[in-house]
Structure formats: structure tokens, C-alpha cells
Design an enzyme around this catalytic site. Sequence first.
Site, PDB file in Angstrom:
ATOM      1  CG  ASN A   1      47.138   7.753  51.415  1.00 47.98           C
ATOM      2  OD1 ASN A   1      47.421   8.745  50.854  1.00 47.98           O
ATOM      3  ND2 ASN A   1      47.301   6.768  52.660  1.00 47.98           N
TER       4      ASN A   1
ATOM      5  CG  ASP B   1      47.498   4.022  60.543  1.00 55.94           C
ATOM      6  OD1 ASP B   1      48.640   4.788  60.603  1.00 55.94           O
ATOM      7  OD2 ASP B   1      46.799   4.604  60.362  1.00 55.94           O
TER       8      ASP B   1
ATOM      9  CE  LYS C   1      43.631 -10.204  38.446  1.00 59.06           C
ATOM     10  NZ  LYS C   1      43.651  -9.757  37.333  1.00 59.06           N
TER      11      LYS C   1
ATOM     12  N   PRO D   1      55.991   0.919  60.489  1.00 58.78           N
ATOM     13  CG  PRO D   1      57.894   0.539  59.293  1.00 58.78           C
ATOM     14  CD  PRO D   1      56.715   0.308  59.524  1.00 58.78           C
ATOM     15  CG  ASP D   2      54.489   6.376  64.689  1.00 52.98           C
ATOM     16  OD1 ASP D   2      54.551   7.188  63.693  1.00 52.98           O
ATOM     17  OD2 ASP D   2      53.201   6.054  65.507  1.00 52.98           O
ATOM     18  CB  ILE D   3      57.737   7.435  59.784  1.00 48.79           C
ATOM     19  CG1 ILE D   3      58.607   6.059  58.712  1.00 48.79           C
ATOM     20  CG2 ILE D   3      59.104   7.607  59.038  1.00 48.79           C
ATOM     21  CD1 ILE D   3      57.853   6.053  57.258  1.00 48.79           C
TER      22      ILE D   3
ATOM     23  CE  LYS E   1      51.805   9.149  65.934  1.00 47.40           C
ATOM     24  NZ  LYS E   1      52.150   7.948  65.414  1.00 47.40           N
TER      25      LYS E   1
END
Length: 402
Positions: free
Chosen positions: A209, A277, A287, A305-307, A342
Site C-alpha cells: 500500500n 489484510d 518469478k 493475523p489481526d495484530i 478490535k
Amino acid sequence: MHGKRILLIVGGGISAYKIPQLIRLIRAQGAAVTPVLTASGAQFTTPMTLSVLAGEPVHDTLWDRNSEAEIGHIQLSRNADLVVVAPATADLMAKIAQGQANDLASTLLLATDKRVLIAPAMNVRMWDHPATQRNLATLKDDGILTVGPDNGDMACGEYGAGRMAEPETIVAAIRDALTPAARPLTGRHVIVTSGPTHEPIDPVRYIANRSSGAQGTAIAAALRDLGAQVSFVTGPATVAPPEGVSVIAVETARQMHDAVQAALPADAAVMAAAVADWHVVGASDRKMKKDGSGQPPAFEMAENPDILAWISHADDRPDLVVGFAAETNDVIAHATAKRLRKGCDWIMANDVSPPTGIMGGSENAVTLISDTGAEEWPRMGKDAVAGCLAERIAAHLNGKTI
């Protein structure tokens, strides 16, 4: 540090090779260094090296007839402004915690009336062992300060927490220890995540991103300036990490999760990273090539994993967990729902839609969302946002309100 005297106890570990550089840096700050070399430390560095760099004799035995005629170990332990142990091996930590005094180093540590700062260094399994963690808790309860350890590759070939903090980081901790009253986060440990994560597709391509890591970097620096010991877990950011913090460089979300887990316990955690995500299942080790069909490759994706959610519910959860919500629409509504989902204490919400120029830019406009509601902050530079957040964290941890 000018005019201060540091009693430096050198333990036995491969990271003792960094001690000459540590001595150079301490002296460059105007402080004097008196080296104490343990028997095991002498297996990794020499008295001559330490003496030449420190400009003082090296002390290495409790049974020196000349110095002990005047109870030299007591004088050494009392004449310093700060006692530093680096590397602090598991054995040295155990001796300090148990009050042993069977050699010069342990006797000095038991006899001193000055503050003690240790820089742990050992194999990751030794660091994670319950006995070491019990000793660490005892040392902290006794008022002993710590710096590190860092995550990284070990001399033994393993990876994880246990690397001695870099000399520059230790010097920053020494500076803080010598001026504890001036900084409200002195003695506090804060984890900060920052930057994007890169999720590999093949050896040359990845999912990422546009996060630059600028906001997380600024937050780490602001917390450091208030005296915190900062574990800075950063993805591949485009800005350099700040000096004076423990840097743990990672690439993927799974690596970031493991690094955050290894950095606990902490007083606070600021999860400022823009974590992917999803990751590609079975990323290619070669490659990927066009096959002439005109069809793009099909990827199987799996959730990372959702830290933020994990640390918000961890057994050793920090007292304060701060998350970030980068949204492009309905910012407050999405961020408020995210905080509840969360389980974190605060959410820093911001609008990162392209017209704002915030993601990758030098400014930010955030709203702090907590259980008391939403507080909109004016648009300002990311350094200023970091300073305001660091002050809020310090006030919260010290039982104050702003």
C-alpha cells in the site's frame, strides 16, 4: 552526560564485540567509563582493548590485593553515576535478581547505591524461558532499567528476541537514565508499529500500500523524546527509522505479528502500521512468467493475523492500546465500529482518500476516538500529531488527563 561517570560491566556473550564502540560513543558524549570485565566477558574481548578505549584500567577480579586493601569494590560501586551491564547475560540477570555476590561484577551490583541499566543479550529460547522472564520481572520491580533486547538473527543461527540493543540505543538509554525526572515516560516501554507490509507474490512482486511510515516514525521519536523505551516494529517504509529506539525490521504482516508478540510486555502499544489484510497462499519462489494465454494468474488469498485485535486481547495486554483507522469514507462511523470490534482503547481515525494527500504526505488530520467520544484534531504536520499523541499517552499512563 558531560562529566558523568559510567561503571560498565561487560558480560560474556558474542555481542561483547560491540562494547568497544559503546565505550567510544559514551566518551564522545563527555562521560567517563570505568570497565569491569567478567571472566566470561574476557572470552569475547580483551582487557587491553577496553582499557585503551576507556582510558582507564580494567577491573576484572575481586581479589586484587592493592585495590581491595581499600575495599575497592565498594568504591567502584559508589563512585559511578550509573552502572551499566552490557551484555547482560541470562546468568548475570539471575545473579542480580537473586542477590548473588561471588565475583567482582555481582558484588558491585549488590553493593551499589546507584541506578543500574542492563542491556540483555542471549539466545531467543533463553530469553523466552520462564526463569529469565521471572528474573526480568524481579529486576524491574527492584527499579533496574532495561534497554532491549532487539529482534534479529542470532549468532547461533536462530531468529527472535535476544540481540543486544545497538550501542547508539544503549547510549540513548544511558542519557535518559541520567536525567529521569525531566521525561514523563522514563521507565515505560512502548511498542510502535509503522509502515506498510509487503506480501510476496513471487521473488520480485508483492502486494503493498502507499503508506510511507512517516506517521509511525514520528510517533516513535516523540515517545522516545518523552523518555520511553520504544520497540519500533517497521515494515518497508520509505522514511528512515528514528535514532534511539529499538528497531525491528519486518516485511510481512505475519512477521510483524511475531515481532510485536516478542516485544511484549509493554506499558502501551501504538499500532500505526498499514498492515495488509491478505497474503498470497503459496507465493512462488520463482518469478512468474506470462504463458501466452492472455490470462492472468489466479491467486489464492488468505487472511493475515489481526495484530490490533490480538494485542487488545493478549494475556499480557499493555495498559493502553492505540489503533489507527485509515478510511476513505464515513471515517468516524467506520473507526468507531473498528474500536469496538478490535477491543483497543483509542483509535486515531483519518481520511486517506486521494484528495486529502495524507497517505504518503507530510500532514495528517486525525480524530481521536475513545470510550468518551470523538475528538477532532486540526490538520497539522505528522510530527505535531505525534507530539500530541505522545503527550496524551504519557498523561494516561501517569494517571492524568489533558
